[in-house]
Motif scaffolding. Sequence first.
Motif, short mmCIF file in Angstrom:
data_model
loop_
_atom_site.label_atom_id
_atom_site.label_comp_id
_atom_site.label_asym_id
_atom_site.label_seq_id
_atom_site.Cartn_x
_atom_site.Cartn_y
_atom_site.Cartn_z
N ARG A 448 0.84 -1.19 0.00
CA ARG A 448 0.00 0.00 0.00
C ARG A 448 0.87 1.23 0.00
NH1 ARG A 448 -2.75 -0.75 4.45
NH2 ARG A 448 -1.78 0.83 5.79
N ALA A 449 0.57 2.17 -0.89
CA ALA A 449 1.34 3.41 -0.96
C ALA A 449 1.01 4.29 0.25
CB ALA A 449 1.01 4.16 -2.25
N GLY A 450 2.03 4.94 0.78
CA GLY A 450 1.82 5.89 1.86
C GLY A 450 1.68 5.29 3.23
N ASP A 451 1.96 3.98 3.39
CA ASP A 451 1.87 3.38 4.73
C ASP A 451 3.21 3.43 5.46
OD1 ASP A 451 3.27 1.51 3.29
OD2 ASP A 451 1.99 -0.19 3.80
N VAL A 452 4.20 4.12 4.88
CA VAL A 452 5.53 4.31 5.46
C VAL A 452 6.19 2.95 5.72
CG1 VAL A 452 6.86 5.74 7.05
CG2 VAL A 452 4.51 6.33 6.59
N ARG A 453 5.95 2.01 4.83
CA ARG A 453 6.67 0.74 4.81
C ARG A 453 7.32 0.62 3.43
NH1 ARG A 453 3.07 -3.81 8.01
NH2 ARG A 453 2.74 -2.60 9.91
N PHE A 454 8.62 0.58 3.45
CA PHE A 454 9.37 0.58 2.20
C PHE A 454 9.74 -0.86 1.84
CE2 PHE A 454 9.77 4.63 4.23
CZ PHE A 454 9.65 5.54 3.19
N THR A 455 9.44 -1.23 0.60
CA THR A 455 9.52 -2.63 0.20
C THR A 455 10.30 -2.76 -1.10
OG1 THR A 455 7.30 -2.86 1.15
CG2 THR A 455 8.15 -4.73 -0.09
N GLY A 456 11.01 -3.88 -1.22
CA GLY A 456 11.74 -4.18 -2.45
C GLY A 456 12.06 -5.66 -2.54
N ARG A 457 12.61 -6.05 -3.69
CA ARG A 457 12.97 -7.46 -3.92
C ARG A 457 14.47 -7.57 -4.13
NH1 ARG A 457 8.21 -7.62 -7.44
NH2 ARG A 457 6.61 -9.01 -6.55
N VAL A 458 15.02 -8.68 -3.65
CA VAL A 458 16.43 -8.98 -3.90
C VAL A 458 16.56 -10.49 -4.08
CG1 VAL A 458 16.97 -9.13 -1.43
CG2 VAL A 458 18.80 -8.71 -3.10
N THR A 459 17.39 -10.88 -5.03
CA THR A 459 17.66 -12.30 -5.24
C THR A 459 18.99 -12.65 -4.57
OG1 THR A 459 16.48 -12.29 -7.34
CG2 THR A 459 18.05 -14.09 -6.96
N ILE A 460 18.92 -13.65 -3.71
CA ILE A 460 20.13 -14.06 -2.99
C ILE A 460 21.11 -14.67 -4.00
CG2 ILE A 460 21.03 -15.45 -1.10
CD1 ILE A 460 19.04 -13.23 -0.30
N PRO A 461 22.33 -14.15 -4.05
CA PRO A 461 23.31 -14.71 -5.01
C PRO A 461 23.52 -16.21 -4.77
CG PRO A 461 24.10 -12.63 -4.13
CD PRO A 461 22.89 -12.98 -3.34
N ALA A 462 23.58 -16.92 -5.84
CA ALA A 462 23.77 -18.38 -5.73
C ALA A 462 25.12 -18.72 -5.13
CB ALA A 462 23.63 -19.02 -7.12
N THR A 463 26.04 -17.77 -5.19
CA THR A 463 27.37 -18.04 -4.65
C THR A 463 27.50 -17.77 -3.16
OG1 THR A 463 28.04 -15.80 -5.28
CG2 THR A 463 28.44 -17.56 -6.89
#
Length: 850
Positions: A448-463
């Motif tokens: 939800r926009a404006g809920d002051v929770r910042f979100t993103g995606r990251v892929t864990i390196p296979a190494t």
Amino acid sequence: MQWRKTGGVLLLAGALLALSGPGAAGAGDAATLWTRTSAQANSAAPTPSEGPDPIDFAVVVDQSASLADKDLALETEAAALLSQGEISERSRATVIGFGSSEKPGQSPVNVVCPPTVADAAGRQSLSDCVPKLTRRDAARMGPGTDFPAAIRQAVSRLTEGGRTTTPKVVFLLTDGKLDVGDSPEYGPDKAIRQSNGEKRLAEELARARAASVQIWPLGFGGEIDRAALTAMAEGGYRGSCADVPGAIPRMRVVDDAAGIDKALQETFAAARCARIAHGTVGKPPADLAVTIPPIATDGSLTVGKHDPKVRVTYYDPSGRKVPTQGEFDGSTFEVSGQDGPVEALRVKNPMPGRWRVHIEAPEGHRDREVAVRAIWQGRLRSEVTLDPASPRGGEETVVEVRMQTRRGVVITDPTQLAGVGVSAVLSGPGFEPVTVRLADDGQAPDRRAGDVRFTGRVTIPATATGDLELVTNMAAPGITSDRRPLHTRKSEGTPVVTAGLTVDRATVHPGATVRGTLDVANDDSVPHRLRLALKDQTPGADLTLSPATVTAEAGRTTRYDFSVTVGRGTPVGELGGQIVVLDAADGDRTLDTTFLDVRVEAPPTWWDRWWGAVVAGAAVLLLAAAFTVVRFRDRRRRKDLTGVRLELLRDGQVLSTLGIRKNQSPGGEYPFTIEEARGAAPTLRRARGASSAHRLRRSGGGELLLRPRGGREFSIRPGVPAGLDDFELVAVDGRRPHRGTDSVRTSGSGGRERTGTGSGTGGSGRERTGASGRTGGSGGLRDRFRRGSSTPGADARGTDRRRERATTDRDRSGDRSTDRDPARDRRRTGRPDSGGGAEQPRGSTRSSDF
């Protein structure tokens, strides 16, 4: 160039130095003191998460003689604002005056305040050494403007002490331009000296850039070389305290020294990633105000007093007087500069809101305007969750971050973080650090926009080969993050136990319970004991998680209910913290985490619970009271006798009249007497409380009641005579006409004819009633009103009706006729006691009527 201008610039630099540290020393002791204070700062400094980041800065002040006395004083106060308002007690500052070297024995620089730590003692020491800027010795310093020497000295002082990771900043104040034409060290003649001076300046700027020293030039007046100031800002280190607009060094010019205090504070705030809140201005005695936002965790309230005689008292947003030293309600206070022209109150964990600053001054010290400002910074704590909490190599993970202050205030208002940039850096063995952009825009994976929770995606390196670390960075004007790392570890293979937490979003009172569920899938052949725990709780929160452990049965998927009890001592507000589920059988591997999404409100008071009933009851009472007042006033109005006129008659002649005026009939009753003085006609008089008076009153229904003196009360009709002693009394109601009252009209023959119940009827003159007075015969009252002529038939019919009304009146008056003396009636009427008599035809007359 004038000597006074040189001293002013020195004073300004000294004030800037006061911003940063304890202990004043002479120029010759600079290196020794720097080493000592550095060691003290390193040994006593709090951890980075406990306060704002420190900076090492130098205030370099042009001491040229072009400064007027008033400009010098303004520079001094502006520098003092920085020295007193620095928000970190771990920062260090030095103040350097500069001019030129034109003959033997002179030096182009003078270290007025050596590097000093800006703790409580250090700020006072800086305030003491700043005035040395005005003590310029012409034998030791020339009148020129040697920028290269000033920058070289500042960079040397800032790079001593070994604090390589601390930002280093030079604030250079000047009202002129490079002037080394008379300095022999730059060449044999003036032209070569100026050219060599410019080359030397470029070299010193390159040296500053290599040492990561920023240059922030501030010029004032009309002779500023803007191009030279711009070159100095761009020639130094171009890094910044944060990746936000305004944090990169730039030059600034103000028209005159009058605006230098504001410009210098704003420049200083930009250089150290702080914010300035400008408050109000007033002359003592007065109440000034400045607002500190909820996001602030460290700040200083600076008061530009000009006059040390001004005394200052500070009040928090709740209106409470705060101490000048020590702790109070979760905040720490430290005042400095009380005996100087600038005073500041440094506050750690300030209460957000509008602060009141009360200023007083004795007579003769109230002519200068006092200004209050607040320099503040918000150092936020980041709460981070990963989903999945222990990802595998090559698996995509969702990162979610929310922020709270050191006081435990969870940031829920997006406007407080306007323009903020949030990112996270994932690092660990086996791969290069990965930067993750986090957003609060409502785009997946952000919920939800404006809920002051910042979100993103990251892929864990296979190494990746082991433990993982995630550090959150925040960049916004006046806002930094504490950069506390989140540690987790990479999972190997498919986990045999997975879990998912869900907690109700709730608003509760202390003592309430919040519900949640835990879904567990155990694909292992043996049971696993799972542990539920709380972390990153709001300071002061009293939370209990139940149950603390559950057993995941082998080969089953199970849902467990759990609860979080909010203790009665928990502070109100948004609760920070997380709930985490750990697999105790797998070395406390984190299976899942979720934010505790609970807002605590104060328990309802008696008023909160019953205000509706109280308001409704009050409304009913008010209506009842209003109705009662209206009824009472209406009753008083109806009982009021104002406007009633009393007439006293005998034998049809009016002997006296008496009008009842306003406020003469309290309670609807009017006492009166009949005065019969010898030789004078009887007169009606108002009686004032006489117990022997006759009384006329009006009932609540509007009926007129007469109580003769010592007699019974009976009803009378307005305009109808009633017997009273040896007289007749007529009450004429001027307020409204009454049914049954006599009407008087002019007959065609010029006489007056009275009709209605008040006229007498034929028969014996002895007959009387309480309401109609005399009945029968040729009574004087009847003849008084009846002087016209009528037909015998009409008169007979009228007589019958009058007799019926007289009978009714007699019945209503009770026994009154039995109380009267027949002989007295005969005397009054002048008639013999005969059994009857012929009725006078209407229109006939008697001699006694005239």
